[in-house]
Design an enzyme around this catalytic site. Structure first.
Site, mmCIF file in Angstrom:
data_model
loop_
_atom_site.group_PDB
_atom_site.id
_atom_site.type_symbol
_atom_site.label_atom_id
_atom_site.label_comp_id
_atom_site.label_asym_id
_atom_site.label_seq_id
_atom_site.Cartn_x
_atom_site.Cartn_y
_atom_site.Cartn_z
ATOM 1 N N SER A 175 0.852 -1.189 0.000
ATOM 2 C CA SER A 175 0.000 0.000 0.000
ATOM 3 C C SER A 175 0.892 1.244 0.000
ATOM 4 O O SER A 175 1.771 1.366 -0.847
ATOM 5 C CB SER A 175 -0.934 -0.053 1.219
ATOM 6 N N ASP A 342 -8.546 -6.764 -4.487
ATOM 7 C CA ASP A 342 -8.285 -5.374 -4.062
ATOM 8 C C ASP A 342 -9.112 -4.416 -4.909
ATOM 9 O O ASP A 342 -9.001 -4.407 -6.131
ATOM 10 C CB ASP A 342 -6.790 -5.077 -4.202
ATOM 11 N N HIS A 372 -8.038 -5.208 -0.346
ATOM 12 C CA HIS A 372 -6.714 -4.609 -0.168
ATOM 13 C C HIS A 372 -5.954 -5.166 1.040
ATOM 14 O O HIS A 372 -4.761 -5.471 0.949
ATOM 15 C CB HIS A 372 -6.896 -3.101 -0.034
#
Lengths: 393, 393
Positions: A175, A342, A372
């Site tokens: 991320s 995701d 995610h």
């Protein structure tokens, strides 16, 4: 720049410690905006030892609300109990980092650095401002400069310098951690031997920016936020909590929420109220309430804003031509992986990164139904990918 | 119940008018919560004429923030100019409803009803409360009862009664309008000959509830909202605006936002500010700001909350056994269609509805890159589906 590491006391300590917060002070960091941020302290933790030729250092970059405590460690023998307890506490990367783990702390010198602007030890909005900004030494608050992911990475390079790390064996993150890792490879190509960009992207998309704006507004619109000058007053729990709820929904998948919560009411609560202002919660609301208060208990609101807006600014190609041109100078091995479910960092964004990288870089897939957050949940799959690609030796 | 229709003046008017707001007053509505809502006024508009056997009435149900003005119409000759102007203004269903259109107002008697709790003429939180609730006649505000989609449909049945419509030729809607249409078919199976459920679902999912909560909180946390008692003070623009931003992102697709806005800064604004509290906007932020203020200018905050929570409550099977059992008594023809890029009402939710319906109901697809709002944007495709399925005659 001075190495003051060793523990919160700031006293030098040459006995090996693992998982203990240490600090590097930097005189100033020149930011992308042109602003010079003076007196920057960067917080980090390490595990293991740097080898003689400095070739075994691994940097694990945390995500938006992460910290530097990757895994349990060990403070020096006579450290205060609070420091020992903290060092021995499990971390957020427990299954990947440690003795005998994929990122083996017997073999690698593992480092984690708190992002510039964060609230886990590095200089951020909650840090007292220097006298030139606030003679009374109040926190920076909303006067804290706008930082980009790239600014953060430049400050991290000073930590690497202080630790004697010329080149990282691997820089990896998921991320926002992946954005940081990618910026490392593009900004300091000769200092990164391998790079892991997990559930991330080359540049924040219009949708990611849109979600970012909603989170910023949720926080800014809390009257307790007081334009960022809340340190003497009430903490903007409600605003930060709402920002977290919005973010958290984007971190999970519709399928997972449905499986776990469906339309069930929270036990003991009636979802059909008698008035609009008076109804009980669905289980999924109670779950999000919990996520919200858990974050608001541990995170500074101005830091959330700072890092959220840094992430919105993420664009590895900014000022570097096309994406392909921006990445043309990178020389490292790559692990680019996306979570199949995701819906915040879509797999096609990882594909676009792979296509722009020099050489043939394939995009790997982490299978998860959770969306995610699968990059954190499916650490077994991630570890296996790391073993097969960037840490084969 | 009294038919007082004819125009805002409330005076009966037997000259044909199209697209003019009219009203039906109902003594009371008994709600799912057990609460009895007294003195309910339902607002509606019509186009065309009901035929002799009452078999040509079509009900088009609006979505969360929609209204009753489907298409342009015509007020009576001596109506006040404001009424004539409003009647002649284009509506939100312009390409589907009108003379010679798929839903041909020369052939069908087309009706649109403002949802109970809304702010386009039907009784809602902004309506003065009856003396038993507020002797001073202030608006209901947060004292307005919690209503479900089913409650709304029961109140709509009184409008149908007043208009002399025993059975609808078709009840159709998208999103929340689809939920309303489905509830019509399940609650009054002998009053619905065909039903169109577009970009909707049988029951709001955990994720839809989660987004609903975020929107409710965005509004409730605005200090101007004042627990719903804002009618004498400042309107909670910021809170309603944030709720709309959150909703709007879920109404579009990541791909569409990327194509339209990418990471472009709003012209004249610098997205890299000098401080966290001081930066310019991305284009996508400016677009969402516009969507937010546009809604906040036209919609009541308490109505938003009321309808948003009604939609969270949507579950056609509530109190009716399994979904299959709940729908077993329906006898109408169906048009169930999903937008392929919809990430709020996923196509698989339409599939689940089709599977539970009696007989073989196929799920149709509206192709769009825009996400959920594709059901409004791609009205050409929707019209063609209507022509091929539920309005073949």
């Amino acid at each position: 720049m001075t190495l003051v590491g060793g523990g919160p006391s700031g006293a030098p300590d040459f006995v090996r410690e693992d998982g203990v917060l240490a600090f590097v002070d930097i005189a100033q960091v020149k930011l992308d905006s042109g602003v010079v941020l003076p007196r920057v302290r960067m917080a980090y933790e390490t595990w293991g030892e740097l080898n003689a030729d400095g070739s075994n250092a691994v940097l694990i970059e945390h995500a938006l609300t992460g910290d530097t405590h990757l895994t349990r460690g060990r403070a020096r023998e006579h450290a205060p109990e609070i420091e020992r307890t903290r060092a021995e506490a499990p971390g957020w990367c427990e299954n990947l980092v440690g003795p005998g783990k994929v990122i083996d702390t017997e073999k690698y010198f593992v480092v984690a650095i708190n992002m510039l602007g964060g609230c886990y030890g590095s200089t951020g909005p909650a840090t007292p401002a220097p006298p030139s900004v606030d003679p009374a030494g109040k926190p920076w608050g909303p006067r804290f400069p706008f930082v980009t992911v790239r600014d953060g990475v430049r400050a991290e390079a000073a930590v690497a310098d202080a630790l004697g790390i010329r080149q990282w064996r691997l820089v990896m993150g998921g991320s926002m951690g992946g954005a940081r890792a990618l910026e490392w490879a593009a900004t300091f190509p000769d200092r990164v031997r391998a790079c892991g960009v997990i559930a991330s992207c080359a540049a924040s998309s219009a949708e990611q920016i849109a979600w970012g704006q909603a989170q910023s507004l949720a926080l800014r619109q809390d009257p307790a936020f007081a334009s960022g000058y809340y340190y003497d007053g009430e903490f903007p729990m409600a605003g930060l909590g709402l920002a977290r709820r919005i973010a958290h929904i984007t971190y999970r998948s519709a399928a997972e929420l449905q499986t776990r919560f469906s339309r069930d009411p929270q036990p003991g609560e009636s979802v059909l109220g008698t008035a609009v202002g008076d109804r009980g919660r669905y289980k999924v609301e109670s779950y999000l309430d919990y996520q919200a208060s858990k974050l608001a208990d541990r995170f500074d609101a101005n830091s959330y804003l700072t890092l959220n807006e840094a992430l919105m600014s993420h664009d590895v190609a900014r000022g570097r031509g096309t994406l392909r041109e921006a990445l043309a100078g990178t020389t490292c091995d790559w692990l680019v992986a996306a979570v199949d479910s995701d819906r915040l960092y879509y797999p096609y964004e990882s594909d676009a990164l792979c296509e722009a990288l020099p050489g043939d870089v394939v995009r790997h897939t982490i299978h998860s139904d959770s969306g995610h957050d699968g990059f954190l949940i499916e650490d077994g799959q991630l570890g296996e990918l790391v073993r097969q690609t960037v840490l084969r030796d």
